[in-house]
Each structure stands twice: as C-alpha cells, then as structure tokens.
Design an enzyme around this catalytic site. Sequence first.
Site, mmCIF file in Angstrom:
data_model
loop_
_atom_site.group_PDB
_atom_site.id
_atom_site.type_symbol
_atom_site.label_atom_id
_atom_site.label_comp_id
_atom_site.label_asym_id
_atom_site.label_seq_id
_atom_site.Cartn_x
_atom_site.Cartn_y
_atom_site.Cartn_z
ATOM 1 N N ASP A 32 14.161 59.275 34.095
ATOM 2 C CA ASP A 32 13.817 57.934 33.622
ATOM 3 C C ASP A 32 12.296 57.863 33.621
ATOM 4 O O ASP A 32 11.636 58.508 34.439
ATOM 5 C CB ASP A 32 14.404 56.870 34.572
ATOM 6 C CG ASP A 32 14.403 55.472 33.957
ATOM 7 O OD1 ASP A 32 15.499 54.983 33.618
ATOM 8 O OD2 ASP A 32 13.302 54.886 33.799
ATOM 9 N N ASP A 148 34.874 49.439 22.147
ATOM 10 C CA ASP A 148 35.511 48.330 21.418
ATOM 11 C C ASP A 148 37.019 48.569 21.312
ATOM 12 O O ASP A 148 37.822 47.638 21.439
ATOM 13 C CB ASP A 148 34.912 48.216 20.006
ATOM 14 C CG ASP A 148 33.392 48.273 20.023
ATOM 15 O OD1 ASP A 148 32.757 47.300 19.637
ATOM 16 O OD2 ASP A 148 32.848 49.325 20.443
ATOM 17 N N ARG A 151 38.557 47.744 24.501
ATOM 18 C CA ARG A 151 38.648 46.280 24.662
ATOM 19 C C ARG A 151 39.854 45.750 23.886
ATOM 20 O O ARG A 151 40.617 44.913 24.383
ATOM 21 C CB ARG A 151 37.350 45.623 24.175
ATOM 22 C CG ARG A 151 36.212 45.854 25.151
ATOM 23 C CD ARG A 151 34.853 45.434 24.625
ATOM 24 N NE ARG A 151 33.844 45.638 25.664
ATOM 25 C CZ ARG A 151 32.546 45.779 25.441
ATOM 26 N NH1 ARG A 151 32.069 45.747 24.212
ATOM 27 N NH2 ARG A 151 31.708 45.945 26.450
HETATM 28 P P1 NAD Z 1 18.401 48.969 31.685
HETATM 29 O O1 NAD Z 1 17.228 48.122 31.328
HETATM 30 O O2 NAD Z 1 19.157 48.670 32.911
HETATM 31 O O3 NAD Z 1 17.939 50.499 31.772
HETATM 32 C C1 NAD Z 1 17.227 51.125 30.742
HETATM 33 C C2 NAD Z 1 16.448 52.267 31.385
HETATM 34 O O4 NAD Z 1 15.809 53.008 30.328
HETATM 35 C C3 NAD Z 1 15.327 51.796 32.336
HETATM 36 O O5 NAD Z 1 15.512 52.393 33.582
HETATM 37 C C4 NAD Z 1 14.047 52.263 31.649
HETATM 38 O O6 NAD Z 1 13.029 52.636 32.558
HETATM 39 C C5 NAD Z 1 14.560 53.446 30.832
HETATM 40 N N1 NAD Z 1 13.685 53.794 29.709
HETATM 41 C C6 NAD Z 1 13.206 52.952 28.744
HETATM 42 N N2 NAD Z 1 12.441 53.648 27.880
HETATM 43 C C7 NAD Z 1 12.459 54.942 28.287
HETATM 44 C C8 NAD Z 1 11.872 56.129 27.779
HETATM 45 N N3 NAD Z 1 11.121 56.124 26.686
HETATM 46 N N4 NAD Z 1 12.100 57.273 28.436
HETATM 47 C C9 NAD Z 1 12.867 57.306 29.556
HETATM 48 N N5 NAD Z 1 13.446 56.205 30.084
HETATM 49 C C10 NAD Z 1 13.246 55.036 29.445
HETATM 50 O O7 NAD Z 1 19.363 48.940 30.406
HETATM 51 P P2 NAD Z 1 20.929 49.319 30.410
HETATM 52 O O8 NAD Z 1 21.716 48.089 30.686
HETATM 53 O O9 NAD Z 1 21.126 50.510 31.230
HETATM 54 O O10 NAD Z 1 21.157 49.649 28.842
HETATM 55 C C11 NAD Z 1 20.651 50.840 28.267
HETATM 56 C C12 NAD Z 1 21.048 50.901 26.788
HETATM 57 O O11 NAD Z 1 22.472 51.093 26.679
HETATM 58 C C13 NAD Z 1 20.748 49.615 25.997
HETATM 59 O O12 NAD Z 1 20.242 49.933 24.728
HETATM 60 C C14 NAD Z 1 22.112 48.950 25.881
HETATM 61 O O13 NAD Z 1 22.199 48.055 24.787
HETATM 62 C C15 NAD Z 1 22.973 50.171 25.698
HETATM 63 N N6 NAD Z 1 24.420 49.968 25.894
HETATM 64 C C16 NAD Z 1 25.218 50.603 25.006
HETATM 65 C C17 NAD Z 1 26.595 50.457 25.109
HETATM 66 C C18 NAD Z 1 27.491 51.152 24.108
HETATM 67 O O14 NAD Z 1 28.708 50.888 24.034
HETATM 68 N N7 NAD Z 1 26.949 52.068 23.305
HETATM 69 C C19 NAD Z 1 27.151 49.652 26.121
HETATM 70 C C20 NAD Z 1 26.299 49.038 27.032
HETATM 71 C C21 NAD Z 1 24.910 49.197 26.896
#
Ligand code: NAD
Length: 311
Positions: A32, A148, A151
């Site tokens: 991260d 989805d 769900r």
């Molecule tokens: P979060 O804010 O809890 O965590 C995101 C992490 O990414 C942070 O720790 C941040 O430091 C890190 N980060 C950001 N930019 C970075 C980079 N350039 N290099 C390395 N690390 C980096 O967010 P989250 O709740 O864990 O969500 C993460 C992503 O997953 C979001 O885009 C969210 O919408 C997505 N998501 C997708 C699904 C799906 O079904 N595909 C479901 C839930 C969430």
Amino acid sequence: MKIAIIGIGSVGSAVATAVKNTGFVHEMVLFDRDGVRARAAAEDLGHAASFGFDVKITAVSSYRGIKGSDIVIISAGANQKIGETRTDLLNKNVEVIKDIIPKVMANVDIKRVKIIMVTNPLDVLVMLAQRISKLPSGKVIGTGTMLDSARLRTILSRQLSVSTKSICGNVLGEHGDSSVIDWSSINIDGIKLDDFCKQIKISLPMTTKNTICHRVHNAAYEIIQGRGATWDGIGAAVSDLLRCIINDEKRVLTVSCVSGIGNDTVAMSLPRIVGKDGVIITLKPKLSSIESNALRKSAKIIRKNYNLINN
Ligand code: NAD
C-alpha cells in the site's frame, strides 16, 4: 502459490482475510502506498493465520517485493462515499491504476502473471489495466458482477426459501447502476424460475422482479450508508475467483474482461469459463429482447466512460 495485493484498505484487508482462510495460498505480500497501514495489516493477519492454515504474510515497501507473484490483486484507490456512484471515482482511480500497473508489470513474469481488478469503476479500469499491461485480455480479470450475482441469489433465496446454492442466476453488464439481471436464464437446479414459483405456490409478478432489481442495484449504497464501505462480500468474491484460477476449476463466473460486444470491444461481465490461464471462453446467454437492449446500453455506458479518460 504467491499472490500480491496492492491496496490494503477495507477491501484489500477483507480479500487477504478471505484468501488466508482458504489454505490454498502459501505466500501473500501486501503493498500500500501507506506503508504503515500495510505493515499493521500484515502483522494482524499473520497473528490470525497462526490459528489456521500456514501462510506467510508480509508487507512490502516497494514493488520489488511482489516478484514471483502468480496473481496480483488490485484493490487500491478511492472508494464510494455516501451519495457517490462508482463512476464518480473515475478520475481519481484512473490515476491510481496508471501509477500501479507499470510498476506491477516491471516486477512480474509476464508469461505467468494474472491480474485481478477490484478497484471501481471496475469495467473501465479493467480496460485501462489491460491496455497498459499489454497482457492478453483473458489475464486481466475484473470481479465484475460476481458480487451483484451473489446479491441477486441471496435476495431470491430469501424470497423463495431455497438455498443460494440451488439458485443459478446471473447479473450481467456493468458492475454499476446499468447492470442487467438475466431473468431468462434463472433456474433453481434446472427448474425454470416461473415453474419453480408455480410449484411452491409463490407469485413473482413483474413489480416484485422490479423491486428485486432495484435492491440488487442499491445493495452497495445501502451497505455504504450503514457501514461506510463494503468489504466482506467482495473479499469472498475475490477469494472464490482466485480458487477457480488456482485449482483450474473451469467454472462459469460472471467476470469482466475485454472482449467483443456487438460492434465494440469493451470490458463487462458475461458468463465466462475461468481456469488456470484466466478467462478461457466467453459464453453468450440467451436473453430476451429487453435484456439484450439493456446489455447493449450498459456496454455503451462503459465505452462512453472509457472514452472520457482517453480525451
Ligand atoms: P480504502 O480507502 O479503505 O483503501 C484504499 C487503499 O488504497 C488505501 O489504503 C490507500 O492508501 C491505497 N492506495 C490508494 N492509492 C494507491 C496507490 N497509488 N498505490 C498503492 N496504494 C494506494 O478503500 P476500499 O474500501 O478498500 O476500496 C478500494 C476500492 O475497491 C475502491 O475503488 C472501491 O470502490 C472498490 N470496491 C470494489 C468492489 C467490487 O465489487 N469490484 C467492491 C467494493 C469496493
């Protein structure tokens, strides 16, 4: 089997937890941009692992640490805040993917690696990651509508009082507000949905189907309202996809990858056979004309958003 997870926020941590509990990965590295967060997560997960399967979990402070990874999971980037759509994350997360993918590709064996995309807006970022990585399209796989579809099956299971495991039903298209329920194919262990409803004397009129559709579309918004983010469902979905790849299970999953849709080439979710080489075959479900039109519309939305990031 070594896997790397990039982005150890709510989702990355949930993915690591779900994967750790399966026992089919022997090494997991966490990266991260917030190194303190990654190290803390690796410590906590390492302690948890001592109660279960042997898996070495380490935080790495540079991309060199992901060398030797068979699968790289990208869960870094901004998540939805209350009232935001997935598309609202586009500009922020395009920069995140542009930052991450070249660094990943510089440190993996391009013949061996597969990338699992999780960051939203999922389908557009699958297209971007595939373009930057230059990997074959079947090796850059988005979790797509796996969540989805889960769900949908959960809602139907409660409505019909039957196990989710007996319900075969998929959501297709964008992992987003334009996703499409494939009502035409839903069956309960081979019995068509309408026949099944007749037999168990339950009525599922169009109004109920519309409510179910709304609940599927709205599920993430409701969870975000109540807990600030969603993580458990996607953690389990990634772990299921990973198992399918690692064990070469060749199951049909609604994952997203770049493929031909009508006259265009976009990433969106369709039923696809997944094995050790990633997506092997994309299947064409038999849809009603309403469902086909909705799916084409969904593809157009993804194309429009992808074009936005290239202008
Ligand atoms: P979060 O804010 O809890 O965590 C995101 C992490 O990414 C942070 O720790 C941040 O430091 C890190 N980060 C950001 N930019 C970075 C980079 N350039 N290099 C390395 N690390 C980096 O967010 P989250 O709740 O864990 O969500 C993460 C992503 O997953 C979001 O885009 C969210 O919408 C997505 N998501 C997708 C699904 C799906 O079904 N595909 C479901 C839930 C969430």
